[in-house]
Scaffold this motif. Structure first.
Motif, PDB file in Angstrom:
ATOM      1  N   LEU A  30      -3.904  -0.402  20.331  1.00  0.00           N
ATOM      2  CA  LEU A  30      -4.720   0.103  19.918  1.00  0.00           C
ATOM      3  C   LEU A  30      -5.086  -0.157  21.624  1.00  0.00           C
ATOM      4  CD1 LEU A  30      -6.850  -2.585  20.862  1.00  0.00           C
ATOM      5  CD2 LEU A  30      -6.481  -3.712  18.991  1.00  0.00           C
ATOM      6  N   GLN A  31      -6.139   0.610  22.269  1.00  0.00           N
ATOM      7  CA  GLN A  31      -6.236   0.364  23.658  1.00  0.00           C
ATOM      8  C   GLN A  31      -7.522   0.359  23.788  1.00  0.00           C
ATOM      9  OE1 GLN A  31      -6.761   4.504  25.716  1.00  0.00           O
ATOM     10  NE2 GLN A  31      -5.259   4.226  26.615  1.00  0.00           N
ATOM     11  N   ARG A  32      -7.988  -0.210  24.999  1.00  0.00           N
ATOM     12  CA  ARG A  32      -9.512  -0.956  25.315  1.00  0.00           C
ATOM     13  C   ARG A  32      -9.201  -1.491  26.294  1.00  0.00           C
ATOM     14  NH1 ARG A  32     -10.874  -6.758  24.985  1.00  0.00           N
ATOM     15  NH2 ARG A  32      -8.370  -7.874  24.823  1.00  0.00           N
ATOM     16  N   ASP A  33     -10.452  -1.893  26.952  1.00  0.00           N
ATOM     17  CA  ASP A  33     -10.385  -1.812  28.514  1.00  0.00           C
ATOM     18  C   ASP A  33     -11.269  -3.450  28.948  1.00  0.00           C
ATOM     19  OD1 ASP A  33     -10.667   1.024  29.472  1.00  0.00           O
ATOM     20  OD2 ASP A  33     -12.662   1.002  28.965  1.00  0.00           O
ATOM     21  N   THR A  34     -10.388  -3.698  29.417  1.00  0.00           N
ATOM     22  CA  THR A  34     -10.920  -5.387  29.964  1.00  0.00           C
ATOM     23  C   THR A  34     -10.365  -5.546  31.182  1.00  0.00           C
ATOM     24  OG1 THR A  34     -10.006  -7.705  29.254  1.00  0.00           O
ATOM     25  CG2 THR A  34      -8.530  -6.141  29.638  1.00  0.00           C
TER      26      THR A  34
END
Length: 383
Positions: free
Chosen positions: A71-75
């Motif tokens: 998955l891809q996410r901004d952190t």
């Protein structure tokens, strides 16, 4: 071989049959990499934190030969620096909600690991998943062929790669008989097991009995008892893992599915009919995995519920012809006492050589420098 990027739950769900078949043809056949586990995880956790599916599926003709469920996410690193991260499904939850899914990583048909790793890294370099700053792959088995393959191939495309041992998983390679298992332990630990079984019957006035769920109608009440006994063990702290609504919902979703496919070992440890312990294990690909437990506190001090319960579960696994009893991550004393062997989990982190990574490394260096100065000042003050 060609790559297809899967970005919707409906697409991923439609691959379930091919996915299951691929797992069976792989050396990565773990419950935590199954559709049962990862689809349920996405349904419960996927809507949080701007997560977006980025699952890489690799085909030779119409045959699925590789799957990298990401998955891809901004952190935010240190709550300040923004990072665009790629990470596996079933990882990256908030600490209170963690499912602690071990043995994550890519899946490949046996013998196709290197080709899948190569095509995955090529697809990343071509921007198939969109822009990313780092790939974080936690809880991979150090024994997986993908560990050195991915580290080497990510490094070849210019990423800065870090590989770090993150946890130990004690396990029991199961022999044909209980006596052979005991002989594999040191004399000290063999005595511990035998004494725990002897003292249990002496103190409780009855031998220990495992009551394993075998009927669908017993699943929910037994799970409720597991949660109650687990909470009792942790009532002076945070209430245990089932205090998390998401964690509890996830396991109440997968437990019936595991039961239907004969992969659930859920039950109680009883003494004279009374439940004083509970266990929640998975049985998958010839292995038994210890996942969670609970125990009563109002028992005589000399009663080692955990040692007794695991001893009986190990003996049961031997009688069922299983090949391994895996305690999963965590080098607790009792796990090491009962296990003749240990395997390690590693985390692979690969970062693009960009300004944001330079800022991260500079921040880390500054933090280490400040800590060193503080330690030096405290030392000087104490002299």
């Amino acid at each position: 071989m060609h790559c297809r990027l899967v970005t919707s739950l409906a697409e991923l769900d439609a691959m379930r049959e091919d996915w299951e078949a691929l797992l069976a043809r792989s050396d990565s056949n773990e419950p935590t990499l199954s559709p049962l586990w990862l689809l349920a995880w996405w349904r419960i956790y996927g809507g949080e934190g701007n997560r977006a599916l980025r699952v890489f599926a690799f085909y030779e003709g119409k045959r699925l030969v590789g799957l990298v469920p990401l998955l891809q996410r901004d952190t935010l690193y240190r709550r300040v620096l923004p990072f665009r991260r790629l990470e596996p499904l079933a990882s990256g939850e908030d600490e209170a909600d963690e499912t602690c899914s071990d043995y994550l990583g890519p899946i490949a048909e046996r013998g196709r690991e290197e080709a899948v790793a190569q095509e995955f890294v090529v697809a990343l370099a071509k921007g198939a998943a969109g822009p990313w700053d780092e790939i974080l792959l936690p809880s991979m088995s150090a024994d997986s062929p993908f560990t050195p393959l991915l580290a080497r191939k990510l490094n070849a495309i210019g990423a800065k790669v870090y590989v770090q041992t993150s946890a130990s998983c004690p396990f029991v390679p199961l022999p044909p008989t209980w006596d052979e298992y005991l002989l594999a332990l040191s004399s000290k630990h063999r005595y511990t097991v035998r004494r725990a079984l002897r003292d249990f019957e002496k103190e409780m006035g009855a031998p220990p009995v495992l009551d394993v769920v075998s009927r669908r109608e017993d699943l929910e009440p037994t799970f409720d008892t597991l949660v109650e006994l687990h909470a009792e063990r942790w009532k002076e702290g945070h209430g245990g893992v089932f205090a998390s609504a998401r964690f509890s919902a996830f396991h109440r979703t997968i437990a019936p599915a595991l039961f239907e496919r004969g992969a659930l070992d859920l039950g109680l440890l009883r003494a004279d009919g009374r439940p004083i312990g509970a266990f929640y294990n998975f049985v998958w690909n010839g292995k038994s995995y210890f996942y969670q437990s609970g125990r009563a506190l109002d028992v005589p001090r000399g009663v080692a519920i955990g040692i007794v319960m695991h001893a009986l579960l190990i003996r049961r696994a031997i009688e069922r012809g299983l090949r391994e009893y895996d305690f999963l991550a965590g080098a607790s004393r009792y796990k090491l006492d009962l296990s003749p062997a240990v395997r390690h989990l590693v985390t692979i982190r690969a970062a693009q050589p960009r300004l944001v990574e330079h800022a991260r490394r500079t921040t880390e260096s500054a933090i280490r420098h400040v800590r060193t100065l503080r330690h030096a000042l405290r030392t000087e003050e104490s002299i």
